[in-house]
Design a protein around this motif. Sequence first.
Motif, short mmCIF file in Angstrom:
data_model
loop_
_atom_site.label_atom_id
_atom_site.label_comp_id
_atom_site.label_asym_id
_atom_site.label_seq_id
_atom_site.Cartn_x
_atom_site.Cartn_y
_atom_site.Cartn_z
N ALA A 153 0.83 -1.21 0.00
CA ALA A 153 0.00 0.00 0.00
C ALA A 153 0.86 1.26 0.00
CB ALA A 153 -0.93 0.00 1.21
N GLU A 154 1.98 1.22 0.71
CA GLU A 154 2.89 2.38 0.74
C GLU A 154 3.52 2.59 -0.63
OE1 GLU A 154 4.39 2.26 5.38
OE2 GLU A 154 5.36 0.96 3.92
N LYS A 155 3.93 1.51 -1.25
CA LYS A 155 4.55 1.59 -2.57
C LYS A 155 3.56 2.15 -3.58
CE LYS A 155 7.07 -1.13 -5.95
NZ LYS A 155 7.58 -2.45 -6.31
N GLU A 156 2.32 1.67 -3.51
CA GLU A 156 1.28 2.13 -4.43
C GLU A 156 0.99 3.61 -4.22
OE1 GLU A 156 -3.44 1.36 -4.81
OE2 GLU A 156 -2.20 -0.44 -4.75
N MET A 157 0.90 4.02 -2.96
CA MET A 157 0.62 5.42 -2.67
C MET A 157 1.76 6.33 -3.11
SD MET A 157 -1.02 6.79 0.82
CE MET A 157 -1.82 8.37 0.88
N LEU A 158 2.99 5.88 -2.97
CA LEU A 158 4.15 6.65 -3.42
C LEU A 158 4.13 6.83 -4.93
CD1 LEU A 158 6.60 8.07 -2.22
CD2 LEU A 158 7.89 5.98 -2.55
N GLU A 159 3.76 5.79 -5.65
CA GLU A 159 3.68 5.89 -7.11
C GLU A 159 2.55 6.83 -7.52
OE1 GLU A 159 4.67 5.84 -10.89
OE2 GLU A 159 5.90 5.02 -9.25
N GLU A 160 1.41 6.76 -6.84
CA GLU A 160 0.31 7.69 -7.12
C GLU A 160 0.75 9.13 -6.85
OE1 GLU A 160 -3.22 6.60 -4.94
OE2 GLU A 160 -3.18 4.57 -5.76
N LEU A 161 1.49 9.31 -5.78
CA LEU A 161 1.99 10.64 -5.44
C LEU A 161 2.92 11.16 -6.54
CD1 LEU A 161 2.20 12.90 -3.33
CD2 LEU A 161 4.10 11.64 -2.32
N ARG A 162 3.78 10.30 -7.04
CA ARG A 162 4.70 10.69 -8.11
C ARG A 162 3.91 11.19 -9.32
NH1 ARG A 162 9.55 9.33 -7.96
NH2 ARG A 162 9.25 7.39 -6.84
N ILE A 163 2.83 10.50 -9.67
CA ILE A 163 2.01 10.89 -10.82
C ILE A 163 1.29 12.22 -10.54
CG2 ILE A 163 -0.06 10.27 -12.16
CD1 ILE A 163 0.90 7.28 -11.75
N ILE A 164 0.72 12.33 -9.35
CA ILE A 164 -0.03 13.54 -8.99
C ILE A 164 0.86 14.78 -8.98
CG2 ILE A 164 -1.24 14.68 -7.08
CD1 ILE A 164 -2.37 11.85 -6.40
#
Length: 111
Positions: free
Chosen positions: A95-106
């Motif tokens: 979940a942390e990895k996924e959220m970090l990737e979403e943050l990178r996109i945002i």
Amino acid sequence: MAKLTAEDDFNIEVLKLMLQLAWSDGQLDLQEVGTILGSARSWGVPESEIAALKKLLEGNAAPPAPDLALLRDRPDEVFEAARALIACDGRLQAAEKEMLEELRIILSPER
């Protein structure tokens, strides 16, 4: 009470993001709490804001959403804080990895 500076506002939004990341795996570790509070103090966040942050850390309510428009202005600093939080407990949850990737996109510059 002193008026918050632009730097205070930015730091508070980064702390909100860190709080969301910390809760993304459904649990809040002591290392994550220490990292968030330590960051707040090292950045000179006013004590009244740290007290409000402590209440959020102690509660079970969903953390407030950060102002992503404000964070987008300084993505490198945001990612540095996010990576420090994720690394503090020594494990990278899915979940942390996924959220970090979403943050990178945002936070990436407009395409």
